[in-house]
Design a protein around this motif. Structure first.
Motif, PDB file in Angstrom:
ATOM      1  N   ALA A 191       0.878  -1.252  -0.026  1.00 58.42           N
ATOM      2  CA  ALA A 191      -0.065   0.097   0.060  1.00 58.42           C
ATOM      3  C   ALA A 191       0.937   1.296   0.090  1.00 58.42           C
ATOM      4  N   ARG A 192       1.909   1.187   0.802  1.00 61.27           N
ATOM      5  CA  ARG A 192       2.795   2.347   0.831  1.00 61.27           C
ATOM      6  C   ARG A 192       3.503   2.868  -0.405  1.00 61.27           C
ATOM      7  N   ALA A 193       4.105   1.748  -1.183  1.00 61.12           N
ATOM      8  CA  ALA A 193       4.616   1.795  -2.482  1.00 61.12           C
ATOM      9  C   ALA A 193       3.525   2.223  -3.539  1.00 61.12           C
ATOM     10  N   SER A 194       2.353   1.987  -3.437  1.00 65.12           N
ATOM     11  CA  SER A 194       1.231   2.341  -4.343  1.00 65.12           C
ATOM     12  C   SER A 194       1.239   3.618  -4.119  1.00 65.12           C
ATOM     13  N   ILE A 195       1.139   4.520  -2.820  1.00 68.01           N
ATOM     14  CA  ILE A 195       0.824   5.592  -2.615  1.00 68.01           C
ATOM     15  C   ILE A 195       2.273   6.453  -3.168  1.00 68.01           C
ATOM     16  N   VAL A 196       3.221   6.001  -2.761  1.00 70.32           N
ATOM     17  CA  VAL A 196       4.567   6.654  -3.281  1.00 70.32           C
ATOM     18  C   VAL A 196       4.523   7.123  -4.626  1.00 70.32           C
ATOM     19  N   ARG A 197       3.963   5.893  -5.263  1.00 71.55           N
ATOM     20  CA  ARG A 197       3.977   6.119  -6.732  1.00 71.55           C
ATOM     21  C   ARG A 197       3.289   7.111  -7.476  1.00 71.55           C
ATOM     22  N   LEU A 215       2.244   9.716  -5.778  1.00 70.11           N
ATOM     23  CA  LEU A 215       2.695  11.023  -5.231  1.00 70.11           C
ATOM     24  C   LEU A 215       3.655  11.318  -6.245  1.00 70.11           C
ATOM     25  N   SER A 216       4.384  10.549  -6.683  1.00 70.36           N
ATOM     26  CA  SER A 216       5.487  10.903  -7.856  1.00 70.36           C
ATOM     27  C   SER A 216       5.009  11.323  -9.060  1.00 70.36           C
ATOM     28  N   GLU A 217       4.089  10.688  -9.435  1.00 71.83           N
ATOM     29  CA  GLU A 217       3.060  10.881 -10.577  1.00 71.83           C
ATOM     30  C   GLU A 217       2.524  12.333 -10.326  1.00 71.83           C
ATOM     31  N   LEU A 218       2.107  12.708  -9.254  1.00 72.87           N
ATOM     32  CA  LEU A 218       1.512  13.763  -8.991  1.00 72.87           C
ATOM     33  C   LEU A 218       2.493  14.871  -9.225  1.00 72.87           C
ATOM     34  N   ARG A 219       3.634  14.653  -8.601  1.00 69.94           N
ATOM     35  CA  ARG A 219       4.675  15.728  -8.638  1.00 69.94           C
ATOM     36  C   ARG A 219       5.020  16.042 -10.180  1.00 69.94           C
ATOM     37  N   LYS A 268     -12.365   7.665   5.082  1.00 69.86           N
ATOM     38  CA  LYS A 268     -13.328   8.136   4.358  1.00 69.86           C
ATOM     39  C   LYS A 268     -13.750   7.539   3.035  1.00 69.86           C
ATOM     40  N   SER A 269     -13.043   6.242   2.892  1.00 71.83           N
ATOM     41  CA  SER A 269     -13.543   5.457   1.809  1.00 71.83           C
ATOM     42  C   SER A 269     -13.532   6.185   0.535  1.00 71.83           C
ATOM     43  N   ILE A 270     -12.585   7.080   0.229  1.00 70.65           N
ATOM     44  CA  ILE A 270     -12.428   7.696  -1.105  1.00 70.65           C
ATOM     45  C   ILE A 270     -11.191   7.442  -1.521  1.00 70.65           C
ATOM     46  N   PRO A 271     -11.107   7.695  -3.098  1.00 71.70           N
ATOM     47  CA  PRO A 271      -9.986   7.311  -3.827  1.00 71.70           C
ATOM     48  C   PRO A 271      -8.944   8.562  -3.764  1.00 71.70           C
ATOM     49  N   PHE A 272      -7.586   8.048  -4.061  1.00 70.28           N
ATOM     50  CA  PHE A 272      -6.366   8.982  -4.085  1.00 70.28           C
ATOM     51  C   PHE A 272      -6.691  10.336  -4.581  1.00 70.28           C
TER      52      PHE A 272
END
Length: 724
Positions: free
Chosen positions: A195-201, A203-207, A251-255
């Motif tokens: 899960a952490r790796a997915s969120i880090v990825r 975040l990188s795309e968002l940057r 909150k059961s919401i997507p990224f």
């Protein structure tokens, strides 16, 4: 690795009066004590206490904390003793080191008991000096930074879970948000790496997508404030992966729907500028409803202050903005360490500890808990981070975990208020003790000197303090009941054998039964652990009964109190199946609502009748809103529906045709109901309207009967009657 002189210079830079000689001696003592020891990573062990000292120096802590960090593992992991620490560095440092030292040498049977005992000692130590907790948190932070070096995955996960459940909440409670965030994120990487790796990825795309937007937002915010005469420092910070994941789960919401992945912080010179800057931001950009929070006028219990808002900001981006002063910013990042007094010893340490009332609450839990594992369970409840903030009628702020009830609030105000609580007003309206509190609620607790905690409360309270106190009362009450029953059984044996009962006679058996008091003996008899006849035989060893008792004797039919209510049928004089009542109290079921097991109920003290039980939605309760002292919080016993029928009242409309009444009674009988009363309240050419009293076991039974009646063609309407 930080060198000796570098550590001293770092401390002297913010505290010129720091004891340089003491730090140097501690450095040398620790280095010699650890000698050639190595950590799991292969690094010299001395690197660990040195890094812990460096973390505390970055937090600008006092000399005593730095010295304790250097020495904190010497007693546990080397041949050094606490006596040596005391002799070389004084009583204060020895006490701090002893507080931080874990009980790893104590041989306990399982890991959970060991963890609980370690934490119990930590709480006791940090209640005397908060610096114990600061050193312990820095120790845990460095251990988490190097956790990858431990080869066992199970051990890594155990340490990570302990960190996220106990140490991160402790850091949050003393306002050290930077440390809390890092501890949580490091633990998250071991507990849920995918899960952490997915969120880090993401975040990188968002940057990459918004690489130009962040500087643009910062530039526009600075320009808007400057145009309106506000001098401010504006920075942006990215939420950590664990914080993002937790919000997505909660909150059961997507990224993509998170609006505060990037938060912008405005730091101004004083409080007036905070509110002026807020006004400028809201005047310039559209605010998002429901996202404004004022933690300046109402600070969090850990001292955190800031204004939070969310707006459709520059470039039409949804952004979160925090506005605070420089002092507020330091407190937000470092908590208790931000305003630490560098003068060693003195009253400052005691005052600082007293700021955190939750420490006293943990000590209260420690006093009430029966064993370390129970203490750990209650403490985890007490450290929940998602909180609601409520007020007493005088405006005192009480912080509670989510899902907290008026009972939790009462115990948070004072233990005695919790023990004698009988009702509550929330925002001026009477509510049940089970109602969950919301942010901003004003709670007025109603008490009675004769009231005691209800065992039922344990099912819905959310704080460890409340649960520990209730459990303690239940244990003492159960013992008292056992003792009363045991004494009555022993007195009966005395009477049957022709002797007068005396306390003095029972006192002579204390040694034989290894009891501390006669109450211990009575309680053992009542619980069924010691037969009453055995105690009698110990008092009168030469006595011969006129008729030898066999398996049908006095004690053969004695049922321990813990089993009595399950094995004895309820009849006249037997306990009613309701929890929360004082033993022996007269009880009646209200005829206006006919409560049955499964209904939510409340008790109303009625003059000359004892307590009347109503359903919680009974309209008659409106007559008692002005007399809250008459309300009693009660509930059905878990086995209330076993062995006893209760009257459920139905309102039915049936066709006026031959056989319809017979059909109705047949359906009720086939579904296990027994009609005890039937009254026709209205009749017409086509229909009869009637009230029917039916003996049922509980709400589920009555619901089945209603469903069967509704499926019958000649019955046009049937509902549960709530009055009449």
């Amino acid at each position: 690795m930080i060198r000796q002189y570098e550590l001293v210079e770092k401390v002297k830079a913010y505290d010129p009066e720091a004891d340089e000689d003491l730090i140097n001696r501690a450095y040398v003592f620790s280095m010699k004590a650890h000698g050639s020891q190595r950590r799991a990573s292969g690094d010299p062990y001395f690197l660990h206490p040195l890094e812990v000292a460096g973390i505390l120096a970055n937090m600008r802590l006092d000399t005593g904390s730095i010295v304790t960090a250097l020495l904190h593992d010497t007693v546990e992991d080397t041949v050094a003793t606490n006596e040596e620490i005391h002799k070389a560095f004084g009583a204060e440092i020895a006490q701090l080191v002893d507080g931080v030292t874990k009980l790893s040498k104590l041989e306990l049977q399982d890991a959970e008991a060991k963890q609980a005992e370690n934490f119990r000692k930590l709480v006791l130590a940090m209640s005397k000096d908060i610096r114990v907790l600061l050193v312990k948190l820095a120790d845990r932070l460095h251990n988490m930074r190097t956790l990858d070096a431990i080869p066992s995955e199970d051990k890594r996960r155990r340490i990570a879970r302990e960190t996220i459940e106990i140490y991160a909440p402790l850091a949050e409670r003393i306002g050290m948000n930077e440390m809390k965030d890092e501890l949580e994120d490091l633990a998250f990487s071991h507990l849920n790496p995918d899960a952490r790796a997915s969120i880090v990825r993401r975040l990188s795309e968002l940057r990459l997508e918004g690489g130009e937007s962040v500087p643009g937002v910062l530039e526009e915010l600075c320009a808007v404030l400057e145009e309106n005469g506000i001098s401010a420092s504006v920075t942006g910070r990215e939420k950590r992966p664990y914080s993002i994941w937790r919000k997505m789960q909660r909150k059961s919401i997507p990224f993509e729907q998170l609006m505060d992945i990037m938060a912008f912080r405005i730091v101004v010179s004083d409080v007036a500028d905070c509110y002026q800057a807020l006004g400028i931001i809201h005047a310039t950009y559209a605010s998002i409803p429901g996202r404004f929070k004022d933690y300046i006028s109402t600070p969090k219990p850990n001292g955190y202050q800031s204004l939070h808002t969310a707006v459709i900001g520059p470039m039409r981006r949804r952004i979160e903005i925090q506005i605070r002063t420089e002092l507020m910013h330091r407190v937000a990042e470092l908590g208790v360490a931000a305003h630490w007094s560098y003068k060693q010893g003195g009253p400052e340490v005691e005052v600082e500890t007293q700021r955190y009332r939750w420490l006293q609450e943990l000590l209260d839990i420690l006093d009430q808990a029966q064993k370390p594992e129970e203490f750990l369970e209650h403490t985890k409840l007490e450290l929940f981070q998602d909180q609601v903030f409520c007020f007493t009628p005088k405006g005192m702020l009480i912080a509670l975990p989510q899902h907290a009830t008026p009972v939790d609030f009462a115990y948070a105000v004072h233990s005695e208020i919790g023990d004698t609580c009988i009702g509550a007003r929330v925002n001026g309206r009477m509510v049940t003790l089970r109602q969950q509190l919301q942010n901003g609620d004003q709670v007025d607790i109603i008490t009675s000197r004769t009231s005691t905690p209800s065992p039922e409360w344990e099912r819905f309270v959310a704080t460890g303090k409340a649960r520990a106190r209730i459990r303690r009362f239940v244990r003492l009450q159960q013992r008292s009941q056992y003792a009363n029953l045991g004494k009555a059984l022993l007195q009966k044996v005395f009477r049957n054998e022709g002797y007068d009962f005396t306390e003095k006679a029972v006192e002579g058996t204390l040694k034989a039964f290894k009891a501390m008091s006669t109450e211990d003996i009575y309680a053992s008899i009542g619980a069924g652990n010691t037969p009453a006849r055995d105690v009698f035989a110990q008092i009168f060893p030469g006595h011969k009964s006129a008729v030898q008792k066999s398996q049908t004797g006095d004690d053969a039919n004695v049922v321990p109190l813990s089993k009595a209510r399950k094995t004895q049928p309820r009849g006249h004089g037997q306990p009613l199946p309701i929890r929360g009542l004082i033993p022996g109290m007269a009880v009646h079921y209200a005829r206006c609502c006919h409560p049955i097991p499964g209904d939510r109920i409340v008790g109303i003290v009625t003059t000359g009748k004892g307590v009347t039980i109503h359903t919680i939605d009974c309209e008659t309760l409106e007559n008692f809103y002005e007399t809250p002292e008459r309300w009693i919080d009660v509930s059905w016993d878990s086995d209330a529906s076993n062995g006893e029928d209760h009257v459920g009242r139905l309102h039915a409309v049936i066709a006026n045709e031959p056989g319809s009444l017979g059909t109705l009674t047949t359906v009720i009988g086939k579904n296990g109901g027994n009609i005890t009363n039937l009254k026709i309240t209205h009749r017409s050419i086509d229909f009869f309207e009637m009230l029917i009293d039916v003996d049922v076991s509980d709400v589920k039974h009555l619901t089945h009967i209603i469903a069967a009646l509704r499926a019958t063609p000649v019955i046009t309407q049937v509902d549960r009657a709530r009055s009449g």
